[in-house]
Design a protein around this motif. Structure first.
Motif, short mmCIF file in Angstrom:
data_model
loop_
_atom_site.label_atom_id
_atom_site.label_comp_id
_atom_site.label_asym_id
_atom_site.label_seq_id
_atom_site.Cartn_x
_atom_site.Cartn_y
_atom_site.Cartn_z
N TYR A 20 19.86 -16.06 37.89
CA TYR A 20 20.64 -15.77 36.68
C TYR A 20 21.95 -16.55 36.67
O TYR A 20 22.43 -16.95 35.60
CB TYR A 20 20.90 -14.27 36.57
CG TYR A 20 19.83 -13.54 35.80
CD1 TYR A 20 19.70 -13.73 34.43
CD2 TYR A 20 18.96 -12.67 36.44
CE1 TYR A 20 18.71 -13.07 33.72
CE2 TYR A 20 17.97 -12.00 35.73
CZ TYR A 20 17.85 -12.21 34.37
OH TYR A 20 16.88 -11.56 33.65
N THR A 43 23.40 -8.84 36.16
CA THR A 43 22.74 -9.17 37.42
C THR A 43 23.72 -9.75 38.43
O THR A 43 23.81 -9.29 39.57
CB THR A 43 21.60 -10.17 37.18
OG1 THR A 43 20.64 -9.60 36.27
CG2 THR A 43 20.90 -10.53 38.48
N VAL A 44 24.48 -10.78 38.01
CA VAL A 44 25.35 -11.47 38.97
C VAL A 44 26.53 -10.58 39.39
O VAL A 44 27.10 -10.78 40.47
CB VAL A 44 25.88 -12.80 38.38
CG1 VAL A 44 24.73 -13.75 38.10
CG2 VAL A 44 26.69 -12.57 37.12
N SER A 45 26.88 -9.59 38.57
CA SER A 45 27.99 -8.70 38.91
C SER A 45 27.53 -7.39 39.52
O SER A 45 28.35 -6.52 39.81
CB SER A 45 28.82 -8.40 37.66
OG SER A 45 28.08 -7.62 36.75
N THR A 46 26.20 -7.24 39.72
CA THR A 46 25.61 -5.97 40.18
C THR A 46 26.06 -4.82 39.29
O THR A 46 26.59 -3.80 39.75
CB THR A 46 25.96 -5.68 41.66
OG1 THR A 46 25.83 -6.89 42.42
CG2 THR A 46 25.00 -4.66 42.24
N LYS A 104 17.50 -13.23 42.79
CA LYS A 104 17.66 -12.83 41.39
C LYS A 104 19.04 -13.20 40.89
O LYS A 104 19.19 -13.73 39.77
CB LYS A 104 17.42 -11.32 41.29
CG LYS A 104 17.54 -10.75 39.88
CD LYS A 104 17.24 -9.25 39.93
CE LYS A 104 17.41 -8.61 38.56
NZ LYS A 104 17.14 -7.16 38.59
N LYS A 105 20.06 -12.96 41.70
CA LYS A 105 21.42 -13.32 41.30
C LYS A 105 21.59 -14.83 41.18
O LYS A 105 22.25 -15.33 40.25
CB LYS A 105 22.42 -12.76 42.30
CG LYS A 105 22.53 -11.24 42.28
CD LYS A 105 23.67 -10.76 43.16
CE LYS A 105 23.84 -9.25 43.07
NZ LYS A 105 24.99 -8.77 43.83
N SER A 143 19.36 -4.95 33.57
CA SER A 143 18.86 -6.09 34.35
C SER A 143 17.67 -5.75 35.23
O SER A 143 17.23 -6.57 36.01
CB SER A 143 19.98 -6.64 35.25
OG SER A 143 20.37 -5.67 36.21
#
Length: 412
Positions: free
Chosen positions: A257, A96-99, A253-254, A409
């Motif tokens: 997470y 999620t955080v790294s797409t 969302k990012k 994700s």
């Protein structure tokens, strides 16, 4: 509270989506009542049998060597599977955080390496303080996503159209039997920190304070579960994500997470350390190597943590759907850790007293037998439902696959 609030909280809104809001709340409180009684029984049994330290000692006392062996195996498997769900949760967070910065299988491997390194800290006392980081992180992330789904236009999974989004939450759901059992076992998993309560009461300075601490814990946990589960499901409806942190879209969302990742890492660290230490102590018990910094000591210890991590990594990679993995843990292992042994513990201590001891003796016997039977039913039916859910996730077009590179994700 940290043994309870964690990965299970993230699956509760999905359970409400399957059951419907009212049946979901009823089932949540039913599971809370049964597990609270089971947790209370741990304290009472400990006061009556001071030699008992963990659940395998209960098995030995009631059922002999076979009971000790069986509950030891289930105890270790339970924590290993929870470790697997923690590794899977970390991989979802990294995605999620790294797409989806790289292959999901790589993120699962990175999470497993983190788990191995942190859980290999030998003394539990040196890592349990991390719970004070892990619990606020997960709670903060969940509170943010709850607020976000309440104020934003639409959950992340809703197709982008010009039509205003209206939540399709249901008062009463219409699940199949397998789906309903899967949802109930998600709720069982949320309350399945029970095995850790043996160590808590065993290490309390005054075990008689255990009951009051337990009631505060369970009351708070149940309230948090009910509020978070209801609000997230009410605003998201059938578009709720599993884990629930994915329900809010875009940047929120990012952020959620990102905040939750330390908590997920802490959870994975603690739950992988517990079975490793359990196996390590049993292997070296009675040996001088247990408490000495010998090569044998360290080889054995690192072998235990490495083996636990590898098995958990395989579980996370082969059951890559978070909801399916959580329900399988709750059904196959969580019920056996939270229901059947506690019913047997009451019967062991009170059966011989007979009807003459109290007019409530017979109702208490019926309750204890009911706990054993409902636990056994959920073990069988819930495992059946969870396996069907895993098969469905594999069969679905674009669905999950073992050791997959696909982004995990965006599950709903």
């Amino acid at each position: 509270m940290k043994t309870q609030i964690g990965l299970g909280l993230l699956a509760i809104p999905t359970a409400f989506n399957i059951l419907g809001l009212v049946p979901g709340i009823i089932c949540l409180f039913a599971v809370a009542v049964i597990t609270t009684w089971a947790d209370w029984m741990i304290g009472q049994f400990k006061l009556n049998h001071r030699e008992v330290y963990s659940i395998d000692d209960v098995g030995a006392l009631i059922f002999g060597p076979i009971g000790r062996w069986l509950l030891s195996v289930i105890f270790c498997l339970y924590w290993i599977f929870v470790t697997g769900s923690g590794i899977l949760g970390i991989s979802i967070g990294l995605n999620t955080v790294s797409t989806h910065g790289t292959c999901t299988a790589i993120f699962v491997a990175i999470a497993a390496v983190f788990g191995f390194l942190t859980s290999s800290i030998r003394t539990l006392g040196k890592i349990t303080w991390l719970a004070w980081i892990g619990l606020p992180c997960i709670l903060t992330a969940v509170i943010i996503v709850t607020a976000a789904v309440g104020v934003q236009d639409r959950p992340s999974a809703v197709p982008k159209t010009d039509t205003p989004f209206v939540s399709d939450w249901k008062v009463v759901g219409n699940p199949s039997f397998a789906e309903a059992m899967t949802a109930v076992c998600n709720l069982v998993f949320a309350f399945s920190g029970t095995p850790g309560f043996f160590s808590i009461v065993s290490e309390m300075r005054n075990p008689r304070q255990y009951t009051s601490a337990l009631m505060i814990c369970q009351g708070t946990v149940t309230t948090v579960y009910a509020i978070i589960g209801c609000l997230v499901y009410y605003y998201c409806g059938s578009y709720v994500a599993s884990p629930a942190l994915g329900s809010a879209g875009g940047l929120v969302k990012k952020i959620c997470y990102g905040i939750a990742l330390p908590g997920l890492i802490v959870t994975t660290t603690i739950v992988s350390h517990i079975p490793a230490k359990f196996i390590f102590v049993h292997i070296l018990r009675g040996s001088r190597h247990l408490n000495s910094n010998t090569p044998t000591h360290w080889i054995c210890w690192l072998s235990c943590t490495f083996s636990i991590t590898v098995i958990a990594y395989i579980i996370a990679s082969t059951i890559p759907a978070f909801d399916s993995l959580v329900s399988l843990i709750g059904a196959l292992l969580g019920t056996t850790m939270c229901f059947q042994p506690m019913g047997c513990m009451w019967l062991y201590d009170n059966w011989s007293k007979g009807q003459h001891s109290s007019r409530l003796w017979l109702p208490k016997v019926c309750w204890s037998v009911f706990v054993v039977l409902i636990g056994s039913f959920l073990t069988v039916a819930g495992t059946y439902g969870s396996v069907l859910g895993i098969m469905s996730a594999y069969a679905k077009s674009g669905g999950s696959a073992a050791f997959s590179c696909a982004d995990n994700s965006n599950s709903t």
